[in-house]
Scaffold this active site. Structure first.
Site, PDB file in Angstrom:
ATOM      1  N   SER A   1       4.022  -1.731   9.919  1.00  8.68           N
ATOM      2  CA  SER A   1       5.054  -1.903  10.235  1.00  8.68           C
ATOM      3  C   SER A   1       5.587  -3.402   9.714  1.00  8.68           C
ATOM      4  CB  SER A   1       5.139  -1.653  12.235  1.00  8.68           C
ATOM      5  OG  SER A   1       5.233  -0.209  11.843  1.00  8.68           O
TER       6      SER A   1
ATOM      7  N   ASN B   1       1.151  -1.449   0.038  1.00  6.54           N
ATOM      8  CA  ASN B   1       0.010   0.173  -0.310  1.00  6.54           C
ATOM      9  C   ASN B   1       1.075   1.724  -0.060  1.00  6.54           C
ATOM     10  OD1 ASN B   1      -1.634   2.347   0.587  1.00  6.54           O
ATOM     11  ND2 ASN B   1      -2.108   1.453   2.377  1.00  6.54           N
TER      12      ASN B   1
ATOM     13  N   GLU C   1      -6.938   4.667   7.922  1.00  7.32           N
ATOM     14  CA  GLU C   1      -6.499   6.308   7.587  1.00  7.32           C
ATOM     15  C   GLU C   1      -7.847   6.545   7.087  1.00  7.32           C
ATOM     16  OE1 GLU C   1      -3.411   5.238   5.465  1.00  7.32           O
ATOM     17  OE2 GLU C   1      -1.874   5.343   7.437  1.00  7.32           O
TER      18      GLU C   1
ATOM     19  N   LYS D   1       0.245   4.496   0.306  1.00  9.05           N
ATOM     20  CA  LYS D   1      -0.354   5.237  -0.111  1.00  9.05           C
ATOM     21  C   LYS D   1      -0.488   6.713  -0.591  1.00  9.05           C
ATOM     22  CE  LYS D   1      -0.178   3.448   4.988  1.00  9.05           C
ATOM     23  NZ  LYS D   1      -0.162   3.314   6.807  1.00  9.05           N
TER      24      LYS D   1
ATOM     25  N   HIS E   1      -9.636   1.368   4.684  1.00 10.26           N
ATOM     26  CA  HIS E   1      -8.144   2.027   5.526  1.00 10.26           C
ATOM     27  C   HIS E   1      -8.514   2.019   7.044  1.00 10.26           C
ATOM     28  CE1 HIS E   1      -4.193   2.801   6.404  1.00 10.26           C
ATOM     29  NE2 HIS E   1      -3.774   1.728   5.958  1.00 10.26           N
TER      30      HIS E   1
ATOM     31  N   GLY F   1       2.742   2.535  10.733  1.00 10.17           N
ATOM     32  CA  GLY F   1       3.598   3.450  10.486  1.00 10.17           C
ATOM     33  C   GLY F   1       4.639   4.100  11.573  1.00 10.17           C
TER      34      GLY F   1
ATOM     35  N   GLY G   1       3.122  -1.197   4.648  1.00 12.70           N
ATOM     36  CA  GLY G   1       2.873   0.721   3.780  1.00 12.70           C
ATOM     37  C   GLY G   1       4.450   0.571   3.436  1.00 12.70           C
ATOM     38  N   GLY G   2       4.873   1.179   4.371  1.00 13.78           N
ATOM     39  CA  GLY G   2       6.603   2.527   4.438  1.00 13.78           C
ATOM     40  C   GLY G   2       7.585   0.899   3.611  1.00 13.78           C
TER      41      GLY G   2
ATOM     42  N   GLU H   1      -5.065  -4.600  10.650  1.00 12.51           N
ATOM     43  CA  GLU H   1      -3.776  -3.688  11.001  1.00 12.51           C
ATOM     44  C   GLU H   1      -4.417  -2.941  12.034  1.00 12.51           C
ATOM     45  OE1 GLU H   1      -2.001  -2.682   6.706  1.00 12.51           O
ATOM     46  OE2 GLU H   1      -4.590  -1.153   6.694  1.00 12.51           O
TER      47      GLU H   1
END
Ligand code: 13P
Length: 261
Positions: free
Chosen positions: A220, A10, A104, A12, A102, A180, A241-242, A174
């Protein structure tokens, strides 16, 4: 039943369409160099809407096995909804997946379980697989209510779907406190909730249907922690993610089976 693991990146709100092409090519090359077997792990990237066309072009042109999807979809099929993107538009761009709900989007856009369920239904209507996100915030975990909270989200979202559609979904657990933050859930934390989700799906739709639905963990995920999480029986992949923005690192995550301790 064997569930083929899914590793979904993802992105983002990162990477413009040119950067997206570079990242997808590098991911493809890294996996190719490692003689990666896509029949054992499905690899997906989830770029911003603006990069989907470019990702489609590069994956088609080079016959890549990497699949892709979107991060959101409108509940509406078409019409006067400024700024929204319809499922049919995403399907036309070759999307296989659509992330819905999600945390967010729930947090910053007030999405409710009902709306998330409607988005999942829209994605399914367009022939795509929704990745339905659920998970608790830190205060809820500290209160020991994380399982009940997450199952209530499952109930709320799946109430919009019904048995025929449920089998075509993917769930992503999640925990918000792990997104994050560098703070990853322990494998046991992930299994506790993913196992409870599968049990709830079994009571809603029967054991066979529940055994076929993939449940991902997100929060993470890195190459250094993915193998132990993936070793849990009810974790069928990762929503990353990241770490998915770095193609070398994401390729290592996709190769988790090679570094199971
Ligand atoms: P991170 O992997 O950056 O923690 O993000 C997880 C996530 O929200 C994926 O959807």
């Amino acid at each position: 039943m064997t569930r083929i693991p899914l590793m979904a990146g993802n992105w983002k709100m990162n990477l413009d369409h040119l950067e997206a092409i570079t990242v997808v090519q590098r991911l493809h090359w890294a996996l190719q160099d490692a003689q990666f077997d896509y029949s054992q792990v499905e690899v997906a990237v989830l770029p911003p809407f603006t990069a989907l066309r470019s990702v489609q072009t590069v994956t088609d042109a080079d016959s890549m096995a990497i699949v892709y999807g979107a991060q959101d979809v409108s509940t509406h099929p078409a019409g006067a909804y400024t700024g929204e993107i319809a499922a049919e538009m995403l399907a036309k761009l070759g999307c296989r997946y659509v992330v819905v709900g999600h945390s967010e989007r729930r947090q910053y856009h007030g999405e409710t379980d009902q709306e998330v369920g409607e988005k999942a239904r829209a994605a399914l209507g367009g022939g795509m697989t929704p990745i339905i996100c659920v998970g608790e915030a830190l205060a809820i975990r500290k209160a020991g209510e994380h399982v009940a909270y997450t199952l209530a989200q499952i109930d709320g979202v799946y109430a919009e779907l019904g048995p025929d559609l449920a089998a075509g979904t993917v769930v992503a657990y999640e925990p918000v406190w792990a997104i994050g933050t560098g703070e990853v859930a322990t494998p046991a934390d992930a299994q506790e909730v993913c196992g409870a989700i599968r049990q709830r799906l079994a009571s809603l739709y029967g054991r066979d249907a529940a055994e076929g639905i993939r449940i991902l963990y997100g929060g993470s995920v890195k190459s250094s922690n993915v193998a132990s999480i993936m070793a849990e029986p009810d974790v069928d992949g990762g929503l990353v993610g990241g770490a998915s923005l770095d193609p070398a690192e994401f390729a290592k995550i996709c190769r988790f089976a090679e570094h199971i301790a």
